[in-house]
Write an enzyme that holds these catalytic residues in place. Structure first.
Site, short mmCIF file in Angstrom:
data_model
loop_
_atom_site.label_atom_id
_atom_site.label_comp_id
_atom_site.label_asym_id
_atom_site.label_seq_id
_atom_site.Cartn_x
_atom_site.Cartn_y
_atom_site.Cartn_z
CD GLU A 180 -2.76 -1.24 2.45
OE1 GLU A 180 -2.76 -0.28 3.26
OE2 GLU A 180 -3.49 -2.23 2.58
CB SER A 214 10.00 -1.95 3.72
OG SER A 214 10.68 -1.56 2.55
CB ILE A 259 -0.87 -4.65 -7.81
CG1 ILE A 259 -1.11 -4.09 -6.39
CG2 ILE A 259 -1.20 -6.15 -7.90
CD1 ILE A 259 -0.13 -4.55 -5.32
CB THR A 260 3.28 -7.49 -10.82
OG1 THR A 260 4.43 -6.78 -10.34
CG2 THR A 260 3.63 -8.21 -12.11
CB ILE A 276 31.73 -4.07 -22.56
CG1 ILE A 276 32.56 -4.42 -21.32
CG2 ILE A 276 32.15 -4.90 -23.77
CD1 ILE A 276 32.36 -5.81 -20.76
CD GLU A 302 8.39 -11.19 -5.65
OE1 GLU A 302 8.65 -12.17 -4.95
OE2 GLU A 302 7.79 -11.26 -6.74
C1 LIG Z 1 7.60 -2.65 -10.70
C2 LIG Z 1 7.10 -3.03 -9.34
C3 LIG Z 1 6.24 -4.13 -9.22
C4 LIG Z 1 5.73 -4.46 -7.96
N1 LIG Z 1 4.84 -5.51 -7.87
C5 LIG Z 1 4.22 -5.73 -6.69
C6 LIG Z 1 3.17 -6.73 -6.59
O1 LIG Z 1 2.86 -7.44 -7.55
N2 LIG Z 1 2.53 -6.86 -5.41
C7 LIG Z 1 2.83 -6.11 -4.32
O2 LIG Z 1 2.17 -6.28 -3.29
N3 LIG Z 1 3.83 -5.19 -4.37
C8 LIG Z 1 4.53 -4.98 -5.52
N4 LIG Z 1 5.53 -4.04 -5.60
C9 LIG Z 1 5.86 -3.26 -4.40
C10 LIG Z 1 7.25 -3.56 -3.84
O3 LIG Z 1 7.29 -4.81 -3.24
C11 LIG Z 1 7.61 -2.41 -2.89
O4 LIG Z 1 7.85 -1.28 -3.72
C12 LIG Z 1 8.82 -2.70 -2.03
O5 LIG Z 1 8.53 -3.71 -1.09
C13 LIG Z 1 9.33 -1.46 -1.29
O6 LIG Z 1 8.29 -0.75 -0.68
P1 LIG Z 1 8.17 0.85 -0.93
O7 LIG Z 1 8.23 1.06 -2.39
O8 LIG Z 1 6.99 1.33 -0.20
O9 LIG Z 1 9.49 1.44 -0.30
P2 LIG Z 1 9.73 1.82 1.25
O10 LIG Z 1 9.36 0.66 2.11
O11 LIG Z 1 9.10 3.13 1.52
O12 LIG Z 1 11.30 1.99 1.27
C14 LIG Z 1 11.97 3.17 0.85
C15 LIG Z 1 13.46 2.99 1.13
O13 LIG Z 1 13.66 2.84 2.54
C16 LIG Z 1 14.37 1.64 2.80
N5 LIG Z 1 13.91 1.05 4.05
C17 LIG Z 1 12.63 0.83 4.46
N6 LIG Z 1 12.62 0.25 5.67
C18 LIG Z 1 13.91 0.09 6.02
C19 LIG Z 1 14.58 -0.45 7.16
N7 LIG Z 1 13.89 -0.98 8.19
N8 LIG Z 1 15.93 -0.45 7.19
C20 LIG Z 1 16.64 0.07 6.16
N9 LIG Z 1 16.08 0.59 5.06
C21 LIG Z 1 14.74 0.60 4.99
C22 LIG Z 1 14.03 0.73 1.61
O14 LIG Z 1 14.99 -0.31 1.47
C23 LIG Z 1 14.03 1.72 0.47
O15 LIG Z 1 15.35 1.96 0.05
C24 LIG Z 1 6.10 -3.72 -6.83
C25 LIG Z 1 7.00 -2.65 -6.96
C26 LIG Z 1 7.49 -2.31 -8.19
C27 LIG Z 1 8.44 -1.14 -8.31
#
Ligand SMILES: Cc1cc2nc3c(=O)[nH]c(=O)nc-3n(C[C@H](O)[C@H](O)[C@H](O)COP(=O)(O)OP(=O)(O)OC[C@H]3O[C@@H](n4cnc5c(N)ncnc54)[C@H](O)[C@@H]3O)c2cc1C
Length: 387
Positions: free
Chosen positions: A128, A133, A158-159, A338, A364
């Site tokens: 959401e 994360s 969502i993919t 390269i 993921e």
């Molecule tokens: C192309 C694409 C397809 C996707 N497909 C799906 C899908 O099919 N279904 C689905 O449910 N989701 C999907 N996602 C969502 C994806 O899993 C999330 O984008 C991902 O888990 C990261 O969440 P966020 O984007 O909210 O980043 P955030 O959680 O906001 O993170 C932002 C930054 O903070 C860092 N961070 C966060 N918490 C911590 C911590 N505790 N310690 C250190 N660093 C931290 C992260 O590593 C990142 O660098 C997709 C995303 C993309 C881009």
């Protein structure tokens, strides 16, 4: 060539899928990237050829193959088309496997045959806007009313959203319970109140659609609940373990293409009167790419081989994804280097490797979350004998 780490059946599957991808998916992948059109025909073809739901028992429409065999298929597809690979990976590791592992026999019989044949595509909706994360902080609500639930909320990124026929949607039945309130539901695309945002305009994997899933009082009958109330979060983590092996395989596929293309170019491109592959500066890069590829592949196959050990091996799955995805990004940039200026031009198809690779470090579970998963277990009880 047969790999000694694979058994006879896995080597045969690897040869067959590599040949199939070369003839069918590879020739069109550049065009799909340019047009950003969802490659449904690839999924239908993979279903007809028996490559969907491979780990599922044949009585529900699968092939009864090993997890490693399915992982080899992700890698082969990703080598040609990472966009199709992620659609395939979500469909198999997150959607089909969810029903296969956690569904009732009635749900397996109802859903799996069409998903395994490629007649229906599956999606997985947990993320959401405010909980990426930290997925356990989700706000989407499921309120029980008689023999059905009413779902309200919004999922992002969502993919296959808008293209998929079925969605595993995670929602909380009681926000005060935290992760213990999270529950999974199977929702059809045509459910009244289910809407989709427009396709996101992405850096890479452009042919895979990524959209919002909006739930506006969607009524889900009790028989479409997957698992028990409150079991959703642990199910999601279990499925993401497999998903991470799939993303590692996607990364390995990208790395293998980066190396193959770089080697071919280093042999043919001449500067200073000789092929650039004769310069040490290029050779060292190629040697490092091959070494990393070998290591990432072995880590990924080992993780797939141990998939059935489940959450006990979560660090191994995270290590494979972490290593392979970071190396894939690095190697994609190496391949562009390269190729010199030609690598920067769309026509050569090498810049796409970098655009497609970057997301493997994000979805993921980001690289940072992979490091957290690994370190937290190392500091608790993880037996170093496993690595
Ligand atoms: C192309 C694409 C397809 C996707 N497909 C799906 C899908 O099919 N279904 C689905 O449910 N989701 C999907 N996602 C969502 C994806 O899993 C999330 O984008 C991902 O888990 C990261 O969440 P966020 O984007 O909210 O980043 P955030 O959680 O906001 O993170 C932002 C930054 O903070 C860092 N961070 C966060 N918490 C911590 C911590 N505790 N310690 C250190 N660093 C931290 C992260 O590593 C990142 O660098 C997709 C995303 C993309 C881009």
């Amino acid at each position: 060539m047969a790999l000694s780490i694979l058994n006879e059946e896995e080597n045969a599957i690897r040869d067959a899928i590599l040949a199939l991808v070369k003839d069918t998916i590879a020739p069109k992948s550049q065009a799909f990237d340019r047009s950003a059109v969802f490659p449904r025909e690839n999924m239908e073809m993979l279903g007809r050829q028996g490559y969907l739901g491979m780990i599922v028992d044949p009585k529900w429409g699968g092939a009864g193959a090993s997890y490693l065999a399915q992982t080899l298929v992700v890698e082969a597809i990703a080598a040609a088309d990472p966009a199709t690979a992620v659609i395939y990976e979500v469909h198999n590791s997150l959607h089909i496997e969810g029903i296969w592992r956690f569904g009732t026999d009635e749900q397996r019989a109802r859903f799996l045959p069409a998903l395994c044949q490629g007649d229906a595509i599956g999606a997985f909706a947990i993320t959401e806007a405010e909980s990426g994360s930290n997925a356990a902080a989700m706000r989407t609500r499921a309120v029980k009313s008689g023999s059905e639930y009413r779902l309200n909320g919004r999922k992002v990124f969502i993919t296959s959203a808008g293209e998929a026929d079925w969605y595993i949607v995670f929602a909380t039945v009681d926000p005060t319970l935290g992760e213990k309130g999270i529950t999974a539901f199977l929702v059809p695309k045509d459910a009244p109140g289910l809407h989709f945002g427009p396709p996101e305009d992405k850096l890479g994997i452009r042919a895979s659609r990524t959209s919002e899933v909006i739930l506006d009082d969607v009524r889900v009958p009790e028989e479409n609940r997957l698992g028990q109330e409150g079991q959703g979060y642990s199910m999601a983590l279990f499925l993401l373990d497999g998903g991470r092996i799939g993303i590692a395989a996607q990364s390995v596929g990208i790395m293998s293409t980066a190396l193959e293309r770089s080697l071919a170019y280093a042999r043919e491109r001449e500067q200073f009167g000789r092929p650039i592959g004769q310069f040490e500066g290029v050779q060292w890069r190629l040697a490092d790419m091959a070494t990393d590829l070998h290591a990432a592949r072995l880590m990924t196959y080992e993780a797939a081989h141990r998939r059935e050990e489940g959450p006990a091996q979560r660090p191994l799955f995270a290590m494979a994804k972490l290593f392979a995805s970071e190396k894939a990004v690095q190697h994609a940039a190496d391949a562009i280097q390269i190729f010199g200026g030609y690598g920067y031009m769309r026509e050569y198809g090498v810049e796409r490797l970098l655009r497609d690779a970057k997301v493997t470090e994000i979805y993921e579970g980001t690289s940072e979350i992979m490091r957290l998963v690994i370190a937290s277990r190392l500091l608790k009880e993880y037996d170093l004998g496993n690595i």
